[in-house]
Design an enzyme around this catalytic site. Structure first.
Site, short mmCIF file in Angstrom:
data_model
loop_
_atom_site.label_atom_id
_atom_site.label_comp_id
_atom_site.label_asym_id
_atom_site.label_seq_id
_atom_site.Cartn_x
_atom_site.Cartn_y
_atom_site.Cartn_z
N THR A 134 -45.51 -75.69 30.04
CA THR A 134 -44.90 -76.62 31.00
C THR A 134 -43.73 -75.95 31.72
OG1 THR A 134 -43.68 -78.69 31.22
CG2 THR A 134 -43.54 -77.62 29.10
N SER A 181 -36.54 -81.88 25.93
CA SER A 181 -36.97 -82.92 24.98
C SER A 181 -37.62 -82.21 23.80
CB SER A 181 -38.00 -83.87 25.62
OG SER A 181 -39.24 -83.20 25.78
N LYS A 209 -43.44 -76.80 23.29
CA LYS A 209 -44.14 -75.84 24.16
C LYS A 209 -43.49 -74.47 24.09
CE LYS A 209 -47.15 -78.53 26.36
NZ LYS A 209 -48.59 -78.37 26.24
N TYR A 229 -40.54 -82.69 22.84
CA TYR A 229 -41.87 -82.29 23.35
C TYR A 229 -41.80 -80.94 24.06
CZ TYR A 229 -45.04 -81.44 27.15
OH TYR A 229 -45.85 -80.79 28.05
N HIS A 230 -40.86 -80.85 25.04
CA HIS A 230 -40.78 -79.59 25.80
C HIS A 230 -40.45 -78.43 24.86
CE1 HIS A 230 -40.29 -82.39 29.35
NE2 HIS A 230 -41.00 -81.45 29.93
#
Ligand code: NAD
Ligand code: USQ
Length: 405
Positions: A144, A179, A185, A181-182
């Site tokens: 991302t 976040s 990645k 989530y990020h």
């Protein structure tokens, strides 16, 4: 070429599976269906009514004569994953199969842990399974743009050359994810980079921006696009819905557009038609053995505030056009003529006004011809939004997850 699409029941994955199958690739879908489960837990449904995966694949075969293999299971289960790879024997793996919502990962400790375990363990399992049985297979992994954050310098594609105290080196670009989530990645990127280095695997990390749109207009036939059993998901809720898609749906139901904070947050965006083309380009031009390539996958940069203004204008213009051509109820048109923008207190911790200039030439150099954001795309999104607006649950529009708690 045989391509396994992991996460092939999801938004990017379903579009990619159909596009690659249509282009003559032998496609397999691996998916645990966990995204449908999370939707049920959150009590939301996509704007568009998506059919069960078996029905989708059956319909695809009826319409096109093309077969898509299906493997239902979780890639955090290593035995299932390695058995599937041995059965399907992929030459490329396109890996979309992760928990991909920043707000979902910020709900509480449990969701943060679940996101990172799901994403990091799944990707690590893929790397081990490739090393064991398919060391030549090319991994195309969705990363991302949010891995980079919003630094006050230009963002390069994965690496940056730095001079320090008279010495010079090319190093992974610094990461400042926003976040849990990020962050998952970022952890994936490090693991993949390391696996390429020690085992000679080949991988491409595609740092994708925010995807918008739903129909693969111009890439698939109208008959396929209009078939409801093949329709893709389009999320509008505050957890899984993303900025531009959400704004179009909010406009259609007469909800003020939800810009968080000042709206100067700038991001890379791309049309879902370019997502599927980027996958084709990446797999047709595999990374060399031992190489960890990074491409920034977006076509344009916009601030969230500008996106809202564009949707506001598109709504007005749509009223003019649609009034003549489409059979719409008067209140549909009134909503669109009068789109309001609300600048809400930002539930996230992020810069709201900042420098943002990211490179994206690697995919363009390999032949990507972008579909830039246009009036017709916004019209198409507004059309979908109006067609299915009865399915929208307005309780799921405003953000409830906060980074501050
Ligand atoms: P999505 O939630 O629609 O699809 C993801 C799919 O992966 C789902 O069908 C889910 O069931 C499956 N999945 C998740 N964990 C799994 C597991 N452990 N085993 C098997 N299957 C699993 O998400 P999407 O929008 O299609 O995103 C796909 C990928 O692209 C993600 O990795 C995401 O981070 C990345 N991405 C998405 C966007 C976007 O705007 N949608 C932007 C940039 C990057
Ligand atoms: N935002 C609003 N209003 C909204 C929704 C979002 O102002 O209603 C703002 C957010 O505060 C943020 C920006 O828009 O500044 C983007 O938010 P988003 O929810 O559209 O996207 P994001 O959380 O970044 O995540 C999405 C995908 C994720 C992908 C990422 C690409 O869900 O999988 O990795 O886009 S990127 O943004 O480049 O990191």
């Amino acid at each position: 070429m045989k391509v396994l699409v992991i996460g092939g029941d999801g938004y990017c994955g379903w579009a990619t599976a159909l596009y690659l199958s249509n282009q003559g690739y032998e496609v397999g879908i691996l998916d645990s269906m966990v995204r449908r489960h999370w939707d049920m837990q959150l009590q939301v449904e996509t704007l568009t009514p998506i059919a069960q995966i078996q029905q989708r694949i059956q319909r695809w075969k009826e319409l096109t004569g093309k077969k898509i293999d299906l493997y239902i299971g979780d890639i955090t289960d290593y035995n299932f994953l390695s058995k599937t790879l041995r059965q399907f024997e992929p030459e490329s793996i396109v890996h979309f199969g992760e928990q991909r919502s920043a707000p979902f990962s910020m709900i509480d400790r449990e969701h943060a842990v679940m996101t990172q375990v799901n994403n990091v363990v799944g990707t690590l399992n893929i790397l081990y399974a490739m090393k064991e049985d398919f060391p030549d297979c090319h991994l195309v992994k969705l990363g991302t743009m949010g891995e980079y954050g919003t630094p006050n310098i230009d963002i390069e594609e994965g690496y940056i050359t730095i001079e320090h105290n008279g010495r010079k080196d090319t190093l992974p670009y610094p990461k400042q994810p926003g976040s849990f989530y990020h962050l998952s990645k970022v952890h994936d990127s490090h693991n993949i980079h390391f696996a390429c280095k020690i085992w000679g695997l080949r991988a491409t990390d595609l740092n994708q921006g925010i995807v918008y749109g739903v129909a693969l207009t111009g890439l698939l036939s109208d008959e396929i696009i209009k078939d409801e059993l093949l329709i893709n998901r389009l999320d509008y809720d505050a957890v899984f819905g993303t900025a531009l898609n959400r704004f179009c749906i909010q406009a259609a139901i007469g909800h003020p557009l939800t810009v968080y904070g000042k709206g100067g947050q700038t991001r890379g965006l791309l049309d879902i038609r370019d997502t599927v083309r980027c996958m084709e380009i990446a797999i047709a031009n595999p990374a060399e053995a031992g190489k960890f390539r990074v491409f920034n996958q977006f076509t344009e940069m916009f601030s969230v505030g500008d996106l809202a203004i564009m949707v506001q204008k598109a709504g007005k213009a749509f009223k003019g056009k649609a009034g003549k051509d489409l059979n719409l109820a008067p209140d549909d048109l009134d909503n669109l003529d009068n789109v309001k923008i609300n600048y809400l207190e930002n539930p996230r911790v992020e810069l709201e006004q900042h420098y943002f200039n990211a490179k994206n030439t690697n995919l363009l150099d390999l032949g990507l011809q972008p579909h830039y954001l246009s009036d017709s795309l916004l019209d198409s999104l507004l059309n979908y939004a109006i067609k299915y607006k009865q399915r929208v649950d307005k309780d799921h529009i405003l953000p409830k997850v906060s980074w501050h708690r």
